[in-house]
Design an enzyme around this catalytic site. Structure first.
Site, mmCIF file in Angstrom:
data_model
loop_
_atom_site.group_PDB
_atom_site.id
_atom_site.type_symbol
_atom_site.label_atom_id
_atom_site.label_comp_id
_atom_site.label_asym_id
_atom_site.label_seq_id
_atom_site.Cartn_x
_atom_site.Cartn_y
_atom_site.Cartn_z
ATOM 1 N N LYS A 39 0.819 -1.217 0.000
ATOM 2 C CA LYS A 39 0.000 0.000 0.000
ATOM 3 C C LYS A 39 0.849 1.262 0.000
ATOM 4 O O LYS A 39 1.816 1.375 0.745
ATOM 5 C CB LYS A 39 -0.898 -0.010 1.239
ATOM 6 C CG LYS A 39 -1.942 1.073 1.256
ATOM 7 C CD LYS A 39 -3.111 0.669 2.121
ATOM 8 C CE LYS A 39 -4.212 1.707 2.131
ATOM 9 N NZ LYS A 39 -4.690 2.100 0.835
ATOM 10 N N GLY A 44 6.578 0.884 5.636
ATOM 11 C CA GLY A 44 7.470 -0.025 4.907
ATOM 12 C C GLY A 44 7.474 0.248 3.417
ATOM 13 O O GLY A 44 8.537 0.249 2.779
ATOM 14 N N CYS A 45 6.314 0.486 2.854
ATOM 15 C CA CYS A 45 6.218 0.718 1.407
ATOM 16 C C CYS A 45 6.874 2.038 1.017
ATOM 17 O O CYS A 45 7.492 2.144 -0.047
ATOM 18 C CB CYS A 45 4.762 0.668 0.960
ATOM 19 S SG CYS A 45 4.023 -0.963 1.239
ATOM 20 N N THR A 46 6.770 3.027 1.885
ATOM 21 C CA THR A 46 7.424 4.305 1.615
ATOM 22 C C THR A 46 8.938 4.144 1.665
ATOM 23 O O THR A 46 9.649 4.633 0.784
ATOM 24 C CB THR A 46 6.952 5.372 2.628
ATOM 25 O OG1 THR A 46 5.534 5.548 2.478
ATOM 26 C CG2 THR A 46 7.663 6.701 2.402
ATOM 27 N N ALA A 49 10.030 2.285 -1.538
ATOM 28 C CA ALA A 49 9.969 3.149 -2.725
ATOM 29 C C ALA A 49 11.095 4.173 -2.708
ATOM 30 O O ALA A 49 11.745 4.415 -3.740
ATOM 31 C CB ALA A 49 8.606 3.846 -2.800
#
Length: 152
Positions: A39, A44-46, A49
């Site tokens: 998401k 974590g995804c930030t 990325a």
């Protein structure tokens, strides 16, 4: 279950953060780093990325394209990419076309709760469209460096 190295990468067409259709097969001749994440704008995804963004020139110097895929909308991807100045393509897959084709829609356990979701995974696909590496349950902070090492 992730796809295995040596198998052809399933082709797909999904909209990018600007709503433009992107086909995996458009990148033949280049190495594709296809990473699936749960998401936009989550911690974590930030981190993942931003780590890919920081290593972006190193990927480009190896003739590699970075593509992130999640179930988020194109509008969410557009905001995420703008907020963190992400230089690579983010694809929106709300119907889970690529997510399921690549075997990353799996049962997850968090805080004792079981649900279905995207398991953070990365594929390295060669210029002929063949999967060379399948990395399951990757760590957000070290995933880009791990992939770059594989591309040496």
């Amino acid at each position: 279950m992730l796809l295995t190295p040596g198998t052809p990468a399933p082709d797909f067409t999904l909209p990018d953060q600007n709503g433009n259709p992107v086909r995996l097969s458009d990148f033949r001749g280049k190495t594709v780093v296809l990473y699936f994440y749960p998401k936009d704008n989550t911690p974590g995804c930030t981190r993942q990325a931003c780590a890919f963004a920081a290593a972006y020139e190193a990927f480009r110097s190896r003739n590699a394209v970075v593509i992130g895929v999640s179930k988020d909308s194109t509008a969410s991807h557009q905001r995420f990419a703008a907020k963190y100045d992400l230089p690579f393509v983010l694809l929106s897959d709300p119907e889970r076309q690529a997510i399921e084709a690549y075997g990353v829609w799996q049962e997850k356990k968090m805080c004792g709760k079981v649900s279905m979701g995207v398991v953070r995974s990365t594929y390295v696909i060669d210029g002929d469209g063949v999967i060379r590496h399948a990395l399951p349950k990757v760590k957000p902070d070290t995933n880009p460096a791990e992939v770059l090492e594989l591309l040496q």
